[in-house]
Design an enzyme around this catalytic site. Structure first.
Site, short mmCIF file in Angstrom:
data_model
loop_
_atom_site.label_atom_id
_atom_site.label_comp_id
_atom_site.label_asym_id
_atom_site.label_seq_id
_atom_site.Cartn_x
_atom_site.Cartn_y
_atom_site.Cartn_z
N TYR A 163 0.84 -1.19 0.00
CA TYR A 163 0.00 0.00 0.00
C TYR A 163 0.89 1.25 0.00
O TYR A 163 2.00 1.20 -0.49
CB TYR A 163 -1.03 -0.07 1.14
CG TYR A 163 -2.20 0.81 0.80
CD1 TYR A 163 -2.97 0.53 -0.33
CD2 TYR A 163 -2.48 1.94 1.52
CE1 TYR A 163 -4.00 1.37 -0.72
CE2 TYR A 163 -3.50 2.78 1.14
CZ TYR A 163 -4.26 2.50 0.01
OH TYR A 163 -5.26 3.34 -0.38
N ARG A 196 -7.86 11.01 -7.79
CA ARG A 196 -6.95 11.61 -6.80
C ARG A 196 -6.23 10.47 -6.09
O ARG A 196 -6.55 10.12 -4.96
CB ARG A 196 -7.77 12.46 -5.83
CG ARG A 196 -7.00 13.48 -5.10
CD ARG A 196 -7.23 13.42 -3.63
NE ARG A 196 -7.08 12.06 -3.13
CZ ARG A 196 -7.24 11.70 -1.87
NH1 ARG A 196 -7.59 12.56 -0.99
NH2 ARG A 196 -7.07 10.43 -1.48
N LYS A 206 -5.57 -2.03 -1.33
CA LYS A 206 -6.41 -1.82 -0.14
C LYS A 206 -7.11 -3.12 0.25
O LYS A 206 -7.20 -3.46 1.42
CB LYS A 206 -7.45 -0.74 -0.47
CG LYS A 206 -8.04 -0.13 0.74
CD LYS A 206 -7.77 1.35 0.77
CE LYS A 206 -7.92 1.93 2.13
NZ LYS A 206 -7.67 3.35 2.18
N GLU A 231 -12.90 5.02 -3.02
CA GLU A 231 -11.49 5.24 -2.68
C GLU A 231 -10.82 6.18 -3.67
O GLU A 231 -10.93 5.97 -4.89
CB GLU A 231 -10.78 3.88 -2.70
CG GLU A 231 -9.32 3.92 -2.36
CD GLU A 231 -9.06 4.15 -0.89
OE1 GLU A 231 -9.96 3.90 -0.05
OE2 GLU A 231 -7.95 4.60 -0.55
N ASP A 232 -10.17 7.18 -3.16
CA ASP A 232 -9.36 8.09 -3.98
C ASP A 232 -10.14 8.72 -5.14
O ASP A 232 -9.64 8.86 -6.25
CB ASP A 232 -8.09 7.39 -4.49
CG ASP A 232 -7.05 7.29 -3.37
OD1 ASP A 232 -7.33 7.76 -2.25
OD2 ASP A 232 -5.96 6.76 -3.62
N ASP A 260 -13.16 5.75 2.89
CA ASP A 260 -12.09 5.69 3.88
C ASP A 260 -11.32 7.00 3.98
O ASP A 260 -10.89 7.40 5.07
CB ASP A 260 -11.15 4.54 3.53
CG ASP A 260 -10.01 4.43 4.53
OD1 ASP A 260 -10.30 4.35 5.73
OD2 ASP A 260 -8.84 4.48 4.12
N ASP A 261 -11.15 7.68 2.83
CA ASP A 261 -10.39 8.94 2.85
C ASP A 261 -11.07 9.97 3.76
O ASP A 261 -10.41 10.81 4.37
CB ASP A 261 -10.28 9.52 1.44
CG ASP A 261 -9.68 8.52 0.48
OD1 ASP A 261 -8.66 7.92 0.82
OD2 ASP A 261 -10.27 8.29 -0.61
N ASN A 305 0.85 12.65 3.91
CA ASN A 305 1.66 11.54 3.38
C ASN A 305 2.27 11.94 2.05
O ASN A 305 1.71 12.77 1.36
CB ASN A 305 0.76 10.32 3.14
CG ASN A 305 0.17 9.80 4.42
OD1 ASN A 305 0.87 9.66 5.41
ND2 ASN A 305 -1.12 9.51 4.40
P1 NAD Z 1 -7.44 17.17 -0.41
O1 NAD Z 1 -6.80 17.51 -1.69
O2 NAD Z 1 -8.86 16.76 -0.38
O3 NAD Z 1 -7.27 18.44 0.60
C1 NAD Z 1 -6.09 19.18 0.78
C2 NAD Z 1 -6.43 20.45 1.52
O4 NAD Z 1 -5.22 21.12 1.86
C3 NAD Z 1 -7.27 21.43 0.72
O5 NAD Z 1 -8.26 22.00 1.55
C4 NAD Z 1 -6.27 22.50 0.31
O6 NAD Z 1 -6.85 23.78 0.15
C5 NAD Z 1 -5.34 22.50 1.51
N1 NAD Z 1 -4.02 23.05 1.19
C6 NAD Z 1 -3.25 22.83 0.11
N2 NAD Z 1 -2.13 23.59 0.18
C7 NAD Z 1 -2.21 24.30 1.32
C8 NAD Z 1 -1.38 25.27 1.93
N3 NAD Z 1 -0.23 25.64 1.37
N4 NAD Z 1 -1.78 25.80 3.10
C9 NAD Z 1 -2.94 25.43 3.67
N5 NAD Z 1 -3.78 24.51 3.13
C10 NAD Z 1 -3.41 23.96 1.98
O7 NAD Z 1 -6.53 16.06 0.24
P2 NAD Z 1 -6.91 15.10 1.47
O8 NAD Z 1 -7.48 13.84 0.99
O9 NAD Z 1 -7.67 15.88 2.47
O10 NAD Z 1 -5.45 14.75 2.01
C11 NAD Z 1 -4.61 15.76 2.52
C12 NAD Z 1 -3.37 15.12 3.12
O11 NAD Z 1 -3.76 14.30 4.22
C13 NAD Z 1 -2.61 14.22 2.16
O12 NAD Z 1 -1.23 14.44 2.28
C14 NAD Z 1 -2.92 12.83 2.64
O13 NAD Z 1 -1.84 11.95 2.44
C15 NAD Z 1 -3.12 13.05 4.12
N6 NAD Z 1 -3.97 12.01 4.71
C16 NAD Z 1 -3.51 11.37 5.82
C17 NAD Z 1 -4.25 10.37 6.39
C18 NAD Z 1 -3.74 9.69 7.62
O14 NAD Z 1 -2.76 10.05 8.15
N7 NAD Z 1 -4.39 8.69 8.12
C19 NAD Z 1 -5.47 10.00 5.82
C20 NAD Z 1 -5.93 10.68 4.70
C21 NAD Z 1 -5.16 11.69 4.16
#
Ligand code: NAD
Length: 554
Positions: free
Chosen positions: A105, A158, A176, A247-248, A270-271, A411
């Protein structure tokens, strides 16, 4: 009856003999066929004469795996093993889950998706494209297994942090689902990976003559919705008890589709929801250290996407359990996105998913100013942008409160908003830190820290198993809430003392069983179960769980 055993699958060993059995990954045991089996199944001579029991096969495949130099080669090796011998693959994965999870993964699966067309060997999962509208059910009928209980489906828009990968996103449902099997014991023949090919806006892929998906831009209109609708309806008709995990998907579709189908089918994302639950669990662990109630936290989010909103919804449910109203809970959240504080008063229109948590106060442009103004107790990074929890911000937070809770969840590791070392160093070891991707344990000024990893894999396998076992007709937010509480309860005091707010990954299977029981109990309580409640849920779940063991052939 154990539902794990009731699939009259076409892989019935009675039908297969000789080379057919060796070429069927579900039936093949390779060198582990006993001399008697080789005689009975017409295998004599088709294999080298030596018999190797599974333990020796495991040593061999692990050695081969370890010799691969890059993570992508390791991935290809593992998928090759899955294509040859499913039981051996899952036995290997289960035994080395912590080590191999980042290969099957995230992050390696991302690389595998980017190279999908190049490393494609044997088909795995169903590809359903816009061209298949009107015949989705026929495609489902082509799948060789008949009792599908869980589907992971993506439209490739995504993929992890890599953006639109179109059909190449297929690696994600495959990876997954392998974790659903290895971490929660769901029978692999009851799982189905699906990639919906609706085109891609990734120009590099479209110019690649070897790209295997549709050569057209991503469909955004009615045809997209029609395909999704047809897919959901066909699955519902063919496998009414099947859980569907989105997913994604891109941001807008992810929220929209979850909203559209959540009241009529057992769907989850899950996201959004899994991330919410795993983060809430970590937060509950952190609050066991600070001995404060959830409902009194002031929480600043960097990022208001799927993760940021999903986490806020999960924490809101938790705060409501402690007696706050929706409005009171929302007042404790501040989201900052790429344009600053998410507030109704800033210029421009807010995306629909941001409206629920948008504040009604003057705009603030930077995270630093928000931290100054709010004095948060919790800082959550889900922006996908590295380094934004800089020294100034973290030190400011540490001046304001005794035990700052800082989760840098983006991540992969290189995208974390701050590293574990930075968080501990800038707060003189007072931070309670967790990340999305793993950081090694570390010692600072003689003190040992074990940073926790808020990996969704703690949650989704158990939620899926609990939903399947109870035959959940809907997947309700409170199920994720109970999953989070069950996860938080599995963290030992010893781990908390070392700073980890999550259990050890090597314990993930036991954790999944706890979560499954919690989710199933919630399904029975809400009356959304499609299967009767067993007298002894825990042992029912244990009996249900599939084990990667060779069956003796008579
Ligand atoms: P997404 O694209 O849906 O959202 C990203 C958000 O970040 C948006 O609101 C965007 O406006 C904001 N953003 C981007 N650049 C920015 C900046 N410079 N300053 C402030 N805000 C900013 O993505 P997502 O699915 O919400 O995922 C975001 C991150 O979270 C990814 O890196 C993902 O790997 C991580 N994530 C971690 C886990 C976990 O740890 N379990 C789970 C899901 C996602």
């Amino acid at each position: 009856m154990n539902p794990a055993a009731d699939d009259p699958a076409p892989h019935d060993q009675e039908q297969k003999r000789g080379v057919d059995i060796l070429h069927n990954p579900r039936l093949n045991k390779g060198t582990a066929f006993t001399p008697e089996e080789r005689d009975n199944l017409n295998l004599r001579g088709l294999l080298p004469p030596k018999y190797l029991p599974i333990e020796e096969q495991l040593d061999l495949v692990y050695e081969n795996y370890s010799h691969k130099e890059s993570d992508l080669e390791k991935y290809i090796y593992l998928i090759g093993l899955l294509d040859r011998n499913e039981i051996l693959f899952y036995r290997l994965l289960e035994g080395h889950l912590e080590e191999m999870m980042p290969v099957v993964y995230t992050p390696t699966v991302g690389l595998a998706c980017q190279r999908y067309s190049r490393i494609f060997r044997r088909p795995r999962g169903l590809c359903i494209s816009l061209r298949d509208r009107g015949r989705v059910d026929t495609i489902l009928a082509n799948w060789p297994y008949r009792d599908i209980r869980i589907i992971v489906v993506t439209d490739g828009e995504r993929i992890l942090g890599l953006g639109d990968l179109g059909l190449n996103g297929m690696g994600i449902p495959v990876g997954k689902l392998s974790l659903y099997v290895a971490a929660a014991g769901i029978d692999p023949s009851k799982t189905l990976p699906v990639c919906l090919d609706v085109g891609t806006n990734n120009e590099e892929l479209r110019h690649d003559p070897l790209y295997l998906g549709l050569d057209r831009s991503r469909e955004r209109g009615e045809e997209y919705d029609e395909l999704i609708d047809e897919f959901i309806n066909a699955v519902r008709a063919r496998w009414p008890r099947c859980i569907i995990q989105f997913e994604d998907f891109g941001n807008t579709n992810a929220f929209r589709l979850l909203e559209k189908y959540r009241d009529e089918a057992p769907v989850l994302n899950d996201d959004i929801q899994g991330t919410g639950a795993v983060t809430l669990a970590g937060l509950l662990g952190a609050l066991r250290i600070t001995k404060q109630p959830l409902s009194e936290q002031r929480i600043v989010f960097l990022g208001a996407g799927e993760a940021g909103i999903g986490i806020a919804e999960a924490i809101m449910t938790g705060m409501k359990e402690e007696g706050l109203s929706d409005e009171e809970a929302k007042q404790r959240f501040w989201h900052v996105d790429s344009k600053g504080l998410v507030t109704h008063q800033r210029a421009g229109e807010l995306a629909p998913h941001k409206l629920l948590f948008a504040r009604d106060e003057p705009p603030v442009n930077t995270l630093g100013r928000v931290v100054e103004r709010v004095q948060p107790t919790v800082l959550l990074g889900v922006s996908g942008k590295p380094g934004l929890f800089n020294e100034m911000i973290v030190r400011a937070m540490a001046r304001q409160i005794e035990r700052p809770i800082i989760f840098a969840l983006s991540n992969p590791t290189s995208k974390a908003e701050c590293t574990a070392r930075q968080a501990y160093t800038w707060t003189d070891g007072r931070a309670i830190y967790a990340s999305g991707s793993p950081f090694d344990p570390l010692t600072i000024n003689g003190r040992f820290f074990r940073p926790g990893q808020g990996n969704n894999a703690y949650v989704f396998p158990g939620v899926g198993l609990g939903a399947i076992v109870s035959g959940a007709k809907r997947i309700v937010n409170s199920m994720f809430h109970h999953a989070a509480m069950a996860l938080a309860n599995t963290v030992s005091d010893e781990l908390l003392e070392e700073g980890s707010v999550y259990p050890r990954q090597s314990d993930i299977k036991e954790v999944s069983l706890e979560i499954a029981a919690a989710v199933a109990r919630e399904a029975y309580r809400l009356g959304v179960n499609g299967e009767p409640e067993p007298d002894d849920l825990e042992s029912y779940i244990r009996d249900w769980v599939w084990k990667p063991e060779y069956t003796p052939y008579g």
